[in-house]
Design an enzyme around this catalytic site. Structure first.
Site, PDB file in Angstrom:
ATOM      1  CE  LYS A  72     -17.560   5.608  11.721  1.00  0.00           C
ATOM      2  NZ  LYS A  72     -16.756   6.038  10.452  1.00  0.00           N
TER       3      LYS A  72
ATOM      4  CB  SER B 280     -13.636   6.924   7.706  1.00  0.00           C
ATOM      5  OG  SER B 280     -12.803   7.593   8.393  1.00  0.00           O
TER       6      SER B 280
ATOM      7  CB  SER C 152     -13.025   6.155  11.669  1.00  0.00           C
ATOM      8  OG  SER C 152     -14.242   6.626  10.960  1.00  0.00           O
TER       9      SER C 152
END
Length: 487
Positions: free
Chosen positions: A77, A176, A152
């Protein structure tokens, strides 16, 4: 490389047997990304040359037959620092930022011989639940490219679900990792707060953030957590507790376990198919020998307010370092220092980030601190007490991960109760610092539905044990999207 039919164990076995080299595997994986990611937009940066070079070095050393991650390509990420590889947190303020060191979780993976393929898309600074708040692109759900992948960590989840990669790292501040795992039909674990070092994770909410793995199955997830867990001298909030082998209890089953379903998580705002999925999952656990009963977490209703005050306050504090001076975007044509601060941040931060900074600054301001931040912290303690009370009598909590399946890109969810439930189902786990894992458990109109298993602090072993028992007796994790898949 068709990752839909593989696991870490099977791919590692083929590497050891010489069916292909780490370099060939990496090249095949990069080919996956090239062929699929134009429709998915999971990646912000692909480190093609570096990935192939790193894999070549691993081949020269030789694949470690005792290390299941040796030679495995992974995605990271884009809010975790990667030395020499652009890291943006999906924000214009860090558009051209290249870190000088790796985040501890990334470094641990590299030491075990993984290959970093690139950085995945996300909501800017991890603020959002759909990956629509990225400053650069919108990621699409592989099951239906008109739908969001969640957020996210939507890029990481979509990359795994679409078969581009076998495993990825995400971060979870209020759901997330788990919510996008649910939307994409993959396994996502948010470990206990402190189980994984946050050193090198671009901070959103420092008392809530936690790095965790996203994979296609539970065993792979446990293997990845084995690699990144443990104390880190750079992060004083990382736990000194001994890290067990998270794969050691996978096949022990759930016979004799007591599992609770919180009444507050099954109330108004929950999609009928999602509710039925949770009930069906409960029945499956009963068939496997567990006891499932209703429990209560009475302070859940205050969780959303407490979460947004605490997380926004911490974000306000953390994001003040982005000042246009030391690194990141710097505004041009400024007249003085204050002008530099204001213009750089105005140009660099997106609307959602600005909203949360403003809310957090207000909550911490003189005259309002006691009324808002202090009160939210007190509510957090009450929520922690609720969980502690339940865990005196129960081994696990079973709950829906998200109130609905993935919704449409650009779609405004008009039902306020559904919007409320979007947050209320995942954020209590972060406020209490507990481990929580979303596993695929059903479908609704062709879209995946996940359920989450919540455990006692530092008891990821039991979470994995139950998740694996469910997985071994169902086939939800074996289903694949039409994109590149076999359905």
């Amino acid at each position: 490389m068709n990752y839909f039919n593989e696991s870490l164990t099977s791919v590692h076995s083929k590497l050891v047997n010489g069916d292909f080299s780490a370099k060939e595997l990496t090249q095949q994986t990069l080919a996956n990304i090239k062929s699929v990611d134009g429709d998915i937009n999971a990646f912000l940066t692909v480190a093609e040359k570096d990935a192939v070079a790193d894999a070549d070095q691993i081949d020269q050393k030789g694949i470690d037959k005792d290390n299941p991650l040796s030679g495995i390509p992974v995605a990271i990420k884009d809010n975790m620092l990667t030395k020499g590889l652009k890291t943006t947190a999906a924000s214009k303020i860090l558009e051209n930022f290249t870190p000088m060191f790796d985040a501890t979780a990334v470094e641990k993976l590299k030491q075990l011989g993984t290959v970093t393929l690139g950085k995945t898309n996300m909501d800017e600074f991890a603020m959002g639940g759909s990956t629509e708040n990225s400053a650069f692109k919108i990621t699409h759900n592989p099951w239906d490219t008109t739908k969001v992948p969640g957020g996210s960590s939507g890029g990481s989840a979509a990359a795994v679900a679409s078969g581009e990669v076998l495993a990825a790292l995400g971060s979870d501040t209020g759901g997330s990792i788990r919510q996008p795992a649910s939307f994409n039909g993959v396994v996502g674990m948010k470990p206990t707060y402190g189980r994984v070092s946050r050193w090198g994770l671009i901070a959103f909410g420092s008392s809530l953030d936690q790095i965790g793995p996203i994979t296609r199955n539970v065993e792979d997830n446990a293997t990845l957590l084995n690699a990144i867990a443990g104390h880190d001298k750079h992060d004083l909030t990382s736990s000194i507790k001994e890290v067990p082998d998270f794969t050691s209890a996978l096949n022990k089953g759930v016979k004799g376990m007591r599992i609770g379903i919180p009444t507050e998580f099954m109330s108004q705002g929950l999609d009928d198919d999602v509710k039925q999925t949770v009930l069906d999952t409960a029945e499956q656990f009963k068939k496997l020998g567990a006891t499932v009963e209703e429990v209560s977490l009475p302070h859940t209703k205050y969780g959303v307010a407490a979460y947004y005050i605490i997380s926004s306050s911490e974000a306000s504090s953390n994001l003040q370092r982005f000042d246009g001076i030391r690194y990141g975007r710097r505004a041009a044509d400024v007249k003085n220092l204050e002008d530099l601060y204001v213009k750089s941040r105005s140009e660099g931060f997106g609307d959602e980030v600005k909203r949360r900074i403003m809310l957090g600054t207000f909550s911490l301001s003189a005259g309002f601190y006691d009324a808002y931040f202090k009160k939210a912290a007190q509510v957090r303690t009450l929520m922690n007490n609720d969980f502690a009370k339940v865990f005196k009598d129960f081994d696990l909590i079973l709950a829906p991960t998200a109130p609905t399946p993935a919704y449409g890109i650009g779609e405004d969810v008009s039902d306020p109760m559904t919007m409320y439930m979007n947050d209320v189902l995942t954020l209590p786990v972060n406020l209490a610092g507990l481990p929580g894992m979303s596993i695929p458990a059903g479908f609704s109109n062709g879209l995946p539905v996940g359920v989450q298993l919540i455990g006692r602090p530092y008891d990821e072993l039991t979470v994995y044990q139950a998740g694996n028992a469910f997985e071994q007796n169902t086939d939800f994790n074996k289903q694949t999207p039409k994109m590149g898949g076999t359905n």
